[in-house]
Design an enzyme around this catalytic site. Structure first.
Site, PDB file in Angstrom:
ATOM      1  N   GLU A  50      -9.112  -4.865  -4.083  1.00 13.50           N
ATOM      2  CA  GLU A  50      -8.485  -3.789  -3.323  1.00 13.50           C
ATOM      3  C   GLU A  50      -9.488  -2.733  -2.878  1.00 13.50           C
ATOM      4  O   GLU A  50      -9.383  -2.158  -1.795  1.00 13.50           O
ATOM      5  CB  GLU A  50      -7.395  -3.114  -4.180  1.00 13.50           C
ATOM      6  CG  GLU A  50      -6.245  -4.010  -4.603  1.00 13.50           C
ATOM      7  CD  GLU A  50      -5.208  -4.193  -3.513  1.00 13.50           C
ATOM      8  OE1 GLU A  50      -5.419  -3.686  -2.394  1.00 13.50           O
ATOM      9  OE2 GLU A  50      -4.189  -4.850  -3.788  1.00 13.50           O
ATOM     10  N   HIS A  82      -7.924  -5.292   0.548  1.00 10.10           N
ATOM     11  CA  HIS A  82      -6.646  -4.605   0.588  1.00 10.10           C
ATOM     12  C   HIS A  82      -5.827  -5.075   1.791  1.00 10.10           C
ATOM     13  O   HIS A  82      -6.249  -4.910   2.930  1.00 10.10           O
ATOM     14  CB  HIS A  82      -6.916  -3.102   0.682  1.00 10.10           C
ATOM     15  CG  HIS A  82      -5.712  -2.224   0.652  1.00 10.10           C
ATOM     16  ND1 HIS A  82      -4.880  -2.140  -0.432  1.00 10.10           N
ATOM     17  CD2 HIS A  82      -5.217  -1.364   1.578  1.00 10.10           C
ATOM     18  CE1 HIS A  82      -3.924  -1.262  -0.178  1.00 10.10           C
ATOM     19  NE2 HIS A  82      -4.100  -0.787   1.046  1.00 10.10           N
ATOM     20  N   SER A 139       0.830  -1.191   0.000  1.00  6.67           N
ATOM     21  CA  SER A 139       0.000   0.000   0.000  1.00  6.67           C
ATOM     22  C   SER A 139       0.878   1.259   0.000  1.00  6.67           C
ATOM     23  O   SER A 139       1.662   1.446  -0.929  1.00  6.67           O
ATOM     24  CB  SER A 139      -0.968  -0.031   1.184  1.00  6.67           C
ATOM     25  OG  SER A 139      -1.967   0.954   1.048  1.00  6.67           O
TER      26      SER A 139
END
Length: 514
Positions: free
Chosen positions: A328, A422, A217
């Site tokens: 995600e 995610h 991320s």
């Protein structure tokens, strides 16, 4: 009598051996550290890699750590960097093992090490983990980031903290006047941690010439920044970017960042740097979310003109492994909740103009019932299109790059809602499925072993392939590796889809994860 003496000697030697394993002592450039035996590997936690960035050192580049006398205890994590506290009532897919509730402090520039060997001659490959969290929250202490399982496979695992939010990325004219630039303190911390690793990791059995940086991320965005930063050159040999968001890696324009910084400074009432550095951390955290700063304000790495000079490109001599999860957007984007054809058309018109009709044809939804799956596929393909665009922009002579898409939905109470959310791949990569209370099965553990095998191979050699594994082709072949529920080599996107995303990007489109 002789047998009694022999027994006493054996017991004494055993106790000495246990003590040596239980409390290993290592010499670093700053002083000695006492670690612990962590199951099958040694661990050292809460190691300062820079001087505490507090008081007059707030909003300054990291300074080398202060040396200490005697043996410093390194059996506990250091404080996590200051950040806003999460609202526990918000429904999210990340249960306790993805978060942490440690002590928070500006004195937080610590790193942690797990290693199977403690001799410089071991020359083990090293991986340095850069946590995510939008550059405004997160911690190296998060349970699923523990490195003991990966270390058992013959690598040295390092996790780091770095300054977050306004403490790491405030840009302001007062700071510019003092330092010539501002807004990159958190990224400078990461470079300082890598410098510490290069100088000290041999004492922990690691090879400073075989360091892989790995981030997820915001950590993946940081990996891209480090690939372009001159100050990080020579500090790592390979790179992994999970939940890769290359298209979101653009630095915040200096003027925009400083406009927000000026507003924040004005809200504190400080007129000098001395006064600004004296403002309590909790007051600054409250101001960080003040609506008077503007809508959707975030403190991200800033285009300060120095950390990544204008025109700098990512180094192409570093092998890269990167990719994304299928879902995600499920944890963040309201787009994920779209359920009508009208709302879907609005999404296409707003995000994919001027090619919305082309995308509607490629991702059709004839009625409301078909909308959720169309949206899910469009968003997944959009993330993969970002990896493809990154690959196409690389020099034809660049080091190998390997792309993936991860498709396994992590089990749990909200699995149907968030699917392959995610960061859901992280505990599988680290092999930390024992944390938390999810109903993992033999399949989950098999997927975890598979991911770890690919990742460890890449950390060792810059190539994820190895015996007993399906061959993972390089990205320049046009193929990805799909990992998770069904493993296969696939182009993921058709030529028509690739062309549509390419034309949309050329027309000014911007690909993101969410």
């Amino acid at each position: 009598m002789i047998n009694v003496i022999r027994t006493i000697v054996v017991v004494a030697l055993a106790m000495l051996t246990f003590d040596a394993v239980a409390a290993p002592v290592i010499q670093t450039q700053s002083g000695q550290l006492s670690g612990a035996w962590d199951g099958h590997v040694f661990s050292f936690k809460g190691i300062p890699y820079a001087e505490p960035p507090v008081g007059p050192l707030r909003w300054r580049p990291p300074a080398p750590p202060v040396s200490w006398q005697g043996v410093r205890d390194a059996t506990k994590f250091g404080a996590s960097c200051e950040q806003a506290r999460r609202d526990p009532t918000v429904v999210i897919p990340w249960t306790a093992e993805y978060t942490s509730t440690p002590s928070f402090s500006e004195d937080c520039l610590f790193l942690n090490i797990w290693t199977p060997a403690l001799h410089p001659a071991s020359k083990l490959p090293v991986v340095v983990w850069i946590h995510g969290g939008g550059f405004d929250h997160g911690s190296a202490e998060v349970p699923v980031f523990r490195g003991n399982h990966l270390a058992q496979q013959g690598i040295v695992v390092v996790s780091i903290n770095y300054r977050l939010g306004l403490f790491g990325f405030l840009a302001d004219s007062l700071l510019d006047a003092e330092q010539g630039s501002s807004g990159e303190y958190g990224m400078m911390d990461q470079v300082a941690a890598l410098e510490w690793v290069k100088a000290n990791i041999a004492s922990f059995g690691g090879d400073p010439a075989q360091v892989t940086i790995e981030g997820q991320s915001a950590g993946a965005m940081a990996v891209h920044h480090l690939l372009a930063a001159p100050s990080a050159e020579g500090l790592f040999a390979r790179a992994i970017a999970q939940s890769n968001s290359w298209a979101d890696s653009t630095l915040v324009p200096r003027e925009r960042a400083e406009a927000v910084g000026e507003k924040l400074v004005n809200l504190t009432g400080a007129t000098t740097l001395e006064a600004l550095r004296a403002v309590p951390a909790d007051q600054l955290l409250a101001l960080q979310a003040d609506p008077r700063l503007g809508d959707h304000v975030s403190f991200f790495p800033v285009d300060d003109g120095k950390f990544i000079p204008d025109g700098s490109k990512e180094r192409s001599d570093v092998p890269v492994l990167l990719g994304s999860n299928h879902d995600e957007a499920s944890a963040f984007s309201p787009t994920w909740q779209i359920s009508t054809t009208q709302a879907y058309q609005t999404l296409l018109d707003q995000r994919f103009a001027p090619l919305s009709a082309r995308f509607a044809a490629l991702y059709p939804a004839q009625d409301d019932a078909a909308v959720p799956s169309a949206v899910r596929q469009l968003l997944a393909d959009s993330a993969s299109a970002g990896v493809i665009a990154w690959s196409k922009a690389r020099d034809s002579r660049a080091a190998p790059a390997y792309g993936y898409r991860y498709t396994h939905a992590e089990p749990g109470p909200l699995a149907a809602r968030f699917a392959t959310f995610h960061s859901s791949e992280v505990p599988y990569v680290f092999g930390t499925l024992e944390y938390g209370h999810r109903p993992f099965t033999a399949k989950d553990h098999a997927i975890s072993r598979q991911l770890q095998s690919y990742w460890v191979n890449f950390i060792r050699t810059g190539n994820p392939n190895g015996p007993g594994l399906m061959t993972w082709p390089q990205l320049d072949s046009g193929n990805f590796m799909q990992l998770g529920d069904k493993q296969m080599v696939t182009p993921l996107l058709s030529k028509a889809q690739r062309d549509a995303f390419s034309d949309w990007l050329a027309a000014g489109g911007k690909i993101g994860l969410f």
